[in-house]
Design a protein around this motif. Structure first.
Motif, PDB file in Angstrom:
ATOM      1  N   TRP A 208      95.493 -50.911  20.971  1.00 37.39           N
ATOM      2  CA  TRP A 208      94.422 -50.956  21.893  1.00 37.39           C
ATOM      3  C   TRP A 208      94.375 -52.563  22.030  1.00 37.39           C
ATOM      4  O   TRP A 208      94.058 -53.121  23.244  1.00 37.39           O
ATOM      5  CB  TRP A 208      93.065 -50.436  21.347  1.00 37.39           C
ATOM      6  N   ALA A 209      94.492 -53.251  20.890  1.00 40.71           N
ATOM      7  CA  ALA A 209      94.203 -54.661  21.257  1.00 40.71           C
ATOM      8  C   ALA A 209      95.370 -55.193  21.904  1.00 40.71           C
ATOM      9  O   ALA A 209      95.213 -56.186  22.714  1.00 40.71           O
ATOM     10  CB  ALA A 209      94.286 -55.518  19.713  1.00 40.71           C
ATOM     11  N   ARG A 210      96.630 -54.890  21.685  1.00 44.10           N
ATOM     12  CA  ARG A 210      97.681 -55.410  22.531  1.00 44.10           C
ATOM     13  C   ARG A 210      97.623 -54.952  24.167  1.00 44.10           C
ATOM     14  O   ARG A 210      97.751 -55.842  24.839  1.00 44.10           O
ATOM     15  CB  ARG A 210      98.991 -54.554  22.382  1.00 44.10           C
ATOM     16  N   ASP A 211      97.229 -53.736  24.453  1.00 43.00           N
ATOM     17  CA  ASP A 211      96.840 -53.562  25.889  1.00 43.00           C
ATOM     18  C   ASP A 211      95.602 -54.038  26.286  1.00 43.00           C
ATOM     19  O   ASP A 211      95.623 -54.352  27.722  1.00 43.00           O
ATOM     20  CB  ASP A 211      97.007 -51.937  26.160  1.00 43.00           C
ATOM     21  N   ARG A 212      94.618 -54.118  25.804  1.00 47.80           N
ATOM     22  CA  ARG A 212      93.224 -54.820  26.313  1.00 47.80           C
ATOM     23  C   ARG A 212      92.993 -55.924  26.178  1.00 47.80           C
ATOM     24  O   ARG A 212      92.197 -56.479  27.103  1.00 47.80           O
ATOM     25  CB  ARG A 212      92.355 -53.639  25.740  1.00 47.80           C
TER      26      ARG A 212
END
Length: 221
Positions: A208-212
């Motif tokens: 989630w952190a990587r993508d968002r």
């Protein structure tokens, strides 16, 4: 080198460093640091990198020296040895460290820059991505993880007082941590299994952190 556990004197080395954080102590115990701490950490990271680094980020073991340029505490050495797999600070991380308190792991959004905070809040503001993060963090807490981070005392500007995810929007950084006190497993291959299992629990959060959020576009100071 295959990971077989941290050395017998790894915790003793850090216990001594806490008591005497000086160059003479460091120089006298450098061989212990290399054999019981640094080499096992490098081996641990090397075995984990194929599973967690592919499509996510690079792995590195942090230097043992503290940056004391702007610090009141001028002690020269870190009292733990940490390693991480990440694309860039803040955009998701698989972290592990060994120190006087044993073994610790963590992941998520560490040290967000201003552009990352903006992307984080933009994602949390949307129903799909915001609710997904809330469920991910709640699941981690139920599994025994501790949530940490820097939070505003008031609401961030531009958001309503009754925003359904106001508590998430207050975060300026958010990450999950857990640890194990020193025990026999620390010195065995079982330590690898602990870290691997824990990092798998962090996968959703880190993705989630990587993508968002992703790495910062701003140069690091």
């Amino acid at each position: 080198m295959k990971f077989s556990g941290f050395g017998e004197y790894a915790v003793d080395f850090f216990d001594g460093l806490v008591e005497d954080n000086s160059k003479p102590y460091w120089d006298d115990h450098l061989d212990v640091y290399k054999s019981d701490v640094r080499a096992p950490m490098e081996a641990l990271l090397a075995e984990l990198l194929p599973e967690f680094g592919d499509g996510f980020g690079e792995g590195k073991v942090f230097r043992p020296y503290r940056d004391v340029r702007f610090a009141k505490d001028k002690t020269p050495y870190k009292t733990h040895c940490g390693a991480v797999i990440e694309q860039g600070r803040g955009g998701g991380a698989y972290y592990v460290e060994v120190g006087p308190d044993g073994l610790r792991v963590g992941g998520g959004c560490f040290h967000l820059a201003s552009d990352q905070i903006a992307r984080f809040r933009q994602a949390v503001d949307t129903e799909v991505h915001g609710e997904a993060l809330g469920k991910i963090l709640a699941k981690l807490e139920r599994a025994g993880w501790e949530l940490k981070g820097d939070r505003l005392k008031s609401k961030p500007r531009g958001f309503a007082d009754d925003h359904p995810r106001l508590e998430l929007l207050r975060y300026r950084s958010v990450y999950a941590v857990r640890g194990w006190e020193p025990d026999d497993v620390l010195h065995e291959r079982g330590a690898l299994d602990r870290v691997r299992k824990a990092w798998r629990q962090l996968r959703e959060f880190n993705e989630w952190a990587r993508d968002r959020v992703g790495p910062s576009d701003r140069p690091r100071r």
